[in-house]
Design a protein around this motif. Sequence first.
Motif, PDB file in Angstrom:
ATOM      1  N   THR A  91      44.018  43.544  42.887  1.00  0.00           N
ATOM      2  CA  THR A  91      42.809  42.978  42.284  1.00  0.00           C
ATOM      3  C   THR A  91      42.476  41.582  42.786  1.00  0.00           C
ATOM      4  N   GLN A 124      32.364  44.470  50.088  1.00  0.00           N
ATOM      5  CA  GLN A 124      31.589  45.575  50.645  1.00  0.00           C
ATOM      6  C   GLN A 124      30.245  45.098  51.188  1.00  0.00           C
ATOM      7  N   VAL A 125      29.575  44.216  50.446  1.00  0.00           N
ATOM      8  CA  VAL A 125      28.303  43.674  50.928  1.00  0.00           C
ATOM      9  C   VAL A 125      28.521  42.859  52.196  1.00  0.00           C
ATOM     10  N   THR A 137      24.848  40.407  45.277  1.00  0.00           N
ATOM     11  CA  THR A 137      23.927  41.365  45.883  1.00  0.00           C
ATOM     12  C   THR A 137      22.469  40.990  45.632  1.00  0.00           C
ATOM     13  N   PRO A 175      41.169  41.762  47.956  1.00  0.00           N
ATOM     14  CA  PRO A 175      39.763  41.351  48.134  1.00  0.00           C
ATOM     15  C   PRO A 175      39.628  39.974  48.764  1.00  0.00           C
ATOM     16  N   ARG A 181      36.620  36.657  44.115  1.00  0.00           N
ATOM     17  CA  ARG A 181      35.594  37.610  44.533  1.00  0.00           C
ATOM     18  C   ARG A 181      36.154  39.028  44.391  1.00  0.00           C
ATOM     19  N   GLY A 182      35.305  39.950  44.066  1.00  0.00           N
ATOM     20  CA  GLY A 182      35.733  41.337  43.915  1.00  0.00           C
ATOM     21  C   GLY A 182      35.408  42.157  45.147  1.00  0.00           C
ATOM     22  N   MET A 183      35.735  43.432  45.078  1.00  0.00           N
ATOM     23  CA  MET A 183      35.506  44.319  46.209  1.00  0.00           C
ATOM     24  C   MET A 183      34.019  44.560  46.454  1.00  0.00           C
ATOM     25  N   THR A 184      33.184  44.385  45.440  1.00  0.00           N
ATOM     26  CA  THR A 184      31.745  44.541  45.651  1.00  0.00           C
ATOM     27  C   THR A 184      31.228  43.517  46.640  1.00  0.00           C
ATOM     28  N   VAL A 185      31.677  42.271  46.486  1.00  0.00           N
ATOM     29  CA  VAL A 185      31.286  41.207  47.421  1.00  0.00           C
ATOM     30  C   VAL A 185      31.798  41.525  48.826  1.00  0.00           C
ATOM     31  N   SER A 203      24.462  37.807  40.507  1.00  0.00           N
ATOM     32  CA  SER A 203      25.145  38.761  41.366  1.00  0.00           C
ATOM     33  C   SER A 203      24.912  38.416  42.825  1.00  0.00           C
TER      34      SER A 203
END
Length: 345
Positions: A67, A207-208, A127, A71, A201-205, A125
């Motif tokens: 976690t 991925q972007v 994104t 990332p 930062r998480g995995m969403t960041v 966010s």
Amino acid sequence: MIRCSVPRHRYGLPRRAHSVFAVALPVLAVLMAASIAIGSRPVPLAEVAQALIAYDPSNDLHLVVRTLRVPRSLLGVTAGAALGLAGAVMQAVTRNPLAEPGLLGVNAGAAVAVVLSASALGLTSMTDYMWFGILGAGFAGAAVFVLGRAHVSGTDPVRLVLAGAGLSVLLGAATAFVILNAGLDILDSFRAWSAGALEGRGMTVVQVMAIALIAGGGLSLMLAPDLNALALGHETGAALGMSPRRTWAFACAAVMVLCGVATAAAGPIGFVGLVAPHVARAISGPDNRLILPLSAIFGAAILLMADIIGRIIARPDEIAAGIVATLLGGPFFIYVVRRFRLARL
């Protein structure tokens, strides 16, 4: 009938490219492993491998690895690669050894756009506000290129660097003003971000950031032959079939995407885009087909190394990777200035 035999490596990549990548990629892998293992709470490499292969949610070390550390390391790789690539493209298209997103105000433009969007529009966010980062990077880059006359053959490094430095100071002050006068939620969110910190930062960041790297990096690599032709001069490059305007347009688009999203994800980080292309050029020579991918690898390695050093020297606290990168890149900037003597290219 006379046949002309041309060595294959003249049209493809040089033979030594394979050995260069064979060394650079394992070094980057070692740095990634170190980035996952080193921190305020050290994790043995065997435990790191176990967390990646056989994840156990009840094991707190596995939670730290999955976690937090993974990332963070992936963000360091993708953001560093984006900054290294952007610096290589900027140096090639301007034929200026001092061109770099941080020095020329591109990162500062992205930063002020991100902060303004978060403060005025309430965006939280990545994104959402990454688009503002791309626009801010584009406007700042265009302003510096116009002020520094970067579109003219024979760019003056002094003029370009001074224009970038002046705009960086102005935009940096605007960013600080907005953050300090915003609400506590904005101040807490962007206080560490403004120093170039990678944690939290998480995995969403990630991925972007990865999508932006693929898009901007792919466009940059497609431009490599045109950048090689541009290095010979606008007239010679045009004679070889290269369109200077098209090359400039695509190069600016690539830099906007790479720098805008990298700044939105990790904050305004300087000097990575300066150091990585010079190291790549010293190893590979003047061929941009090698310089660009190597700049991405070295940019990722430099940012990871800065993040690791920041965790070690202030343990159990941390120093942001952006601050460490500046401390490491500052002396290199002085070296480049002295070596090239800021002469007109």
